[in-house]
Design an enzyme around this catalytic site. Structure first.
Site, PDB file in Angstrom:
ATOM      1  N   LYS A  13       0.830  -1.216   0.000  1.00  0.00           N
ATOM      2  CA  LYS A  13       0.000   0.000   0.000  1.00  0.00           C
ATOM      3  C   LYS A  13       0.866   1.268   0.000  1.00  0.00           C
ATOM      4  O   LYS A  13       0.627   2.190  -0.775  1.00  0.00           O
ATOM      5  CB  LYS A  13      -0.925   0.032   1.241  1.00  0.00           C
ATOM      6  CG  LYS A  13      -1.837  -1.171   1.371  1.00  0.00           C
ATOM      7  CD  LYS A  13      -2.787  -1.037   2.553  1.00  0.00           C
ATOM      8  CE  LYS A  13      -2.114  -1.001   3.918  1.00  0.00           C
ATOM      9  NZ  LYS A  13      -1.464  -2.264   4.330  1.00  0.00           N
ATOM     10  N   ARG A  88      -9.565   0.891   8.990  1.00  0.00           N
ATOM     11  CA  ARG A  88      -9.179  -0.476   9.358  1.00  0.00           C
ATOM     12  C   ARG A  88     -10.299  -1.193  10.098  1.00  0.00           C
ATOM     13  O   ARG A  88     -10.145  -2.363  10.427  1.00  0.00           O
ATOM     14  CB  ARG A  88      -7.957  -0.426  10.267  1.00  0.00           C
ATOM     15  CG  ARG A  88      -6.626  -0.698   9.575  1.00  0.00           C
ATOM     16  CD  ARG A  88      -5.582  -0.581  10.637  1.00  0.00           C
ATOM     17  NE  ARG A  88      -4.314  -1.207  10.426  1.00  0.00           N
ATOM     18  CZ  ARG A  88      -3.251  -0.636   9.879  1.00  0.00           C
ATOM     19  NH1 ARG A  88      -3.327   0.556   9.358  1.00  0.00           N
ATOM     20  NH2 ARG A  88      -2.098  -1.276   9.848  1.00  0.00           N
ATOM     21  N   ARG A 127      12.040  -5.580   5.534  1.00  0.00           N
ATOM     22  CA  ARG A 127      12.037  -4.221   4.971  1.00  0.00           C
ATOM     23  C   ARG A 127      12.719  -3.196   5.872  1.00  0.00           C
ATOM     24  O   ARG A 127      12.716  -3.302   7.087  1.00  0.00           O
ATOM     25  CB  ARG A 127      10.625  -3.798   4.571  1.00  0.00           C
ATOM     26  CG  ARG A 127       9.659  -3.600   5.693  1.00  0.00           C
ATOM     27  CD  ARG A 127       8.256  -3.342   5.138  1.00  0.00           C
ATOM     28  NE  ARG A 127       7.324  -3.096   6.215  1.00  0.00           N
ATOM     29  CZ  ARG A 127       6.029  -2.856   6.058  1.00  0.00           C
ATOM     30  NH1 ARG A 127       5.498  -2.841   4.842  1.00  0.00           N
ATOM     31  NH2 ARG A 127       5.258  -2.632   7.090  1.00  0.00           N
ATOM     32  N   ARG A 161      11.180  -0.564  11.263  1.00  0.00           N
ATOM     33  CA  ARG A 161      10.069  -0.352  12.185  1.00  0.00           C
ATOM     34  C   ARG A 161      10.122  -1.384  13.306  1.00  0.00           C
ATOM     35  O   ARG A 161      10.327  -2.566  13.042  1.00  0.00           O
ATOM     36  CB  ARG A 161       8.736  -0.475  11.430  1.00  0.00           C
ATOM     37  CG  ARG A 161       8.444   0.724  10.567  1.00  0.00           C
ATOM     38  CD  ARG A 161       7.246   0.538   9.683  1.00  0.00           C
ATOM     39  NE  ARG A 161       6.085  -0.072  10.341  1.00  0.00           N
ATOM     40  CZ  ARG A 161       4.890  -0.169   9.778  1.00  0.00           C
ATOM     41  NH1 ARG A 161       4.692   0.311   8.557  1.00  0.00           N
ATOM     42  NH2 ARG A 161       3.906  -0.749  10.401  1.00  0.00           N
ATOM     43  N   ARG A 172      -0.586  -8.386  13.480  1.00  0.00           N
ATOM     44  CA  ARG A 172      -1.141  -7.381  12.558  1.00  0.00           C
ATOM     45  C   ARG A 172      -1.984  -8.052  11.469  1.00  0.00           C
ATOM     46  O   ARG A 172      -3.025  -7.546  11.066  1.00  0.00           O
ATOM     47  CB  ARG A 172       0.004  -6.542  11.974  1.00  0.00           C
ATOM     48  CG  ARG A 172       0.592  -5.600  13.038  1.00  0.00           C
ATOM     49  CD  ARG A 172       1.989  -5.105  12.694  1.00  0.00           C
ATOM     50  NE  ARG A 172       2.050  -4.346  11.476  1.00  0.00           N
ATOM     51  CZ  ARG A 172       3.154  -4.197  10.738  1.00  0.00           C
ATOM     52  NH1 ARG A 172       4.294  -4.757  11.116  1.00  0.00           N
ATOM     53  NH2 ARG A 172       3.120  -3.478   9.652  1.00  0.00           N
TER      54      ARG A 172
HETATM   55  P1  AMP Z   1       0.756   0.712   9.356  1.00  0.00           P
HETATM   56  O1  AMP Z   1       1.921   1.605   9.132  1.00  0.00           O
HETATM   57  O2  AMP Z   1      -0.432   1.082   8.530  1.00  0.00           O
HETATM   58  O3  AMP Z   1       1.116  -0.745   9.209  1.00  0.00           O
HETATM   59  O4  AMP Z   1       0.303   0.923  10.865  1.00  0.00           O
HETATM   60  C1  AMP Z   1       1.175   0.619  11.942  1.00  0.00           C
HETATM   61  C2  AMP Z   1       0.380   0.494  13.233  1.00  0.00           C
HETATM   62  O5  AMP Z   1      -0.258   1.750  13.531  1.00  0.00           O
HETATM   63  C3  AMP Z   1      -0.762  -0.519  13.218  1.00  0.00           C
HETATM   64  O6  AMP Z   1      -0.312  -1.833  13.496  1.00  0.00           O
HETATM   65  C4  AMP Z   1      -1.672   0.040  14.299  1.00  0.00           C
HETATM   66  O7  AMP Z   1      -1.170  -0.232  15.592  1.00  0.00           O
HETATM   67  C5  AMP Z   1      -1.559   1.537  14.072  1.00  0.00           C
HETATM   68  N1  AMP Z   1      -2.553   2.020  13.073  1.00  0.00           N
HETATM   69  C6  AMP Z   1      -2.292   2.590  11.854  1.00  0.00           C
HETATM   70  N2  AMP Z   1      -3.413   2.915  11.214  1.00  0.00           N
HETATM   71  C7  AMP Z   1      -4.441   2.552  12.037  1.00  0.00           C
HETATM   72  C8  AMP Z   1      -5.853   2.609  11.939  1.00  0.00           C
HETATM   73  N3  AMP Z   1      -6.458   3.108  10.846  1.00  0.00           N
HETATM   74  N4  AMP Z   1      -6.588   2.142  12.993  1.00  0.00           N
HETATM   75  C9  AMP Z   1      -5.995   1.647  14.082  1.00  0.00           C
HETATM   76  N5  AMP Z   1      -4.671   1.546  14.248  1.00  0.00           N
HETATM   77  C10 AMP Z   1      -3.884   1.986  13.228  1.00  0.00           C
END
Ligand code: AMP
Length: 217
Positions: A13, A88, A127, A161, A172
């Protein structure tokens, strides 16, 4: 045009959102990036989110919808928003509808990146990004051309990360399956969902997304 990129962690994404930013002048709205910036800056939101993110669980709907609403009020998003990692949950999907409607905007497409989960763990675990410009790399699939030097900006600093480890990735994925994938029918009912093969090469995925945005997908 406003679109959602939907798919589990590692589906691509962020990579595709960055490509759309450079090709189409749209703006990537990644709640993950915004939350990581809040954690780094030590804001009240960041302090609340840190442990939840490290565990691979979801931050509250109110927090993420709040930061998306604030971001949509910034003028650069008028050119078109790419929602990456948001919504989400069903509650977030409904909030997003409201946030867009209040601003006289609407969703054009929900693009699902279809992927094989087993391959994703390997993608996510390997990554890393340039600490300076954010260019993405991978231990196996995309090393910098000169070891230890960013291809784009020449920096020698890279970062990973904290939630990109095998155990957290599994959590996740489970969160995605339990809470995010079930929002697809909500968008199916609105006729907005389009699917692309997220296991194809990066360029091929971009080509498929471009075809959708051009009304040919
Ligand atoms: P991402 O970078 O999108 O993989 O997000 C990393 C982490 O941020 C996720 O595992 C969640 O803990 C939190 N997070 C990001 N976006 C959301 C969302 N829309 N709703 C809830 N938690 C989020």
């Amino acid at each position: 045009m406003n679109i959602i990129l939907l798919g589990p962690p590692g589906a691509g994404k962020g990579t595709q959102a960055k490509w759309l930013e450079s090709e189409r002048g749209m703006v990537q709205l990644s709640t993950g990036d915004m939350l990581r910036a809040a954690v780094k800056a030590g804001t009240p939101t960041g302090l609340k989110a840190k442990a939840v993110m490290e565990a691979g669980e979801l931050v509250s709907d109110a927090i993420v919808s709040g930061i998306i609403g604030e971001r949509l009020d910034m003028a650069d998003t008028d050119a078109g928003a790419i929602f990456d990692g948001y919504p989400r949950t069903q509650a977030q999907a409904e909030s997003l509808d409201g946030l867009l409607a209040e601003r006289g905007r609407k969703l054009d497409y929900v693009i699902e990146l279809e992927v094989n989960e087993e391959a994703l763990v390997e993608r996510v675990e390997g990554r890393f990004t340039c600490a300076q410009c954010g260019e993405g790399y991978h231990d196996r699939f995309k090393q910098p051309r000169v070891e230890g030097t960013c291809d784009v900006c020449g920096s020698h600093e890279f970062k990973r990360r904290p939630d990109d480890n095998a155990e957290t990735v599994r959590t996740r994925m489970a969160e995605y399956r339990a809470k995010t994938a079930p929002i697809l029918p909500f968008y199916e009912a609105k006729g907005l969902v389009r699917r692309v093969d997220g296991m194809a090469d990066i360029e091929e995925v971009s080509r498929q997304i471009a075809a959708i945005l051009d009304g040919q997908g």
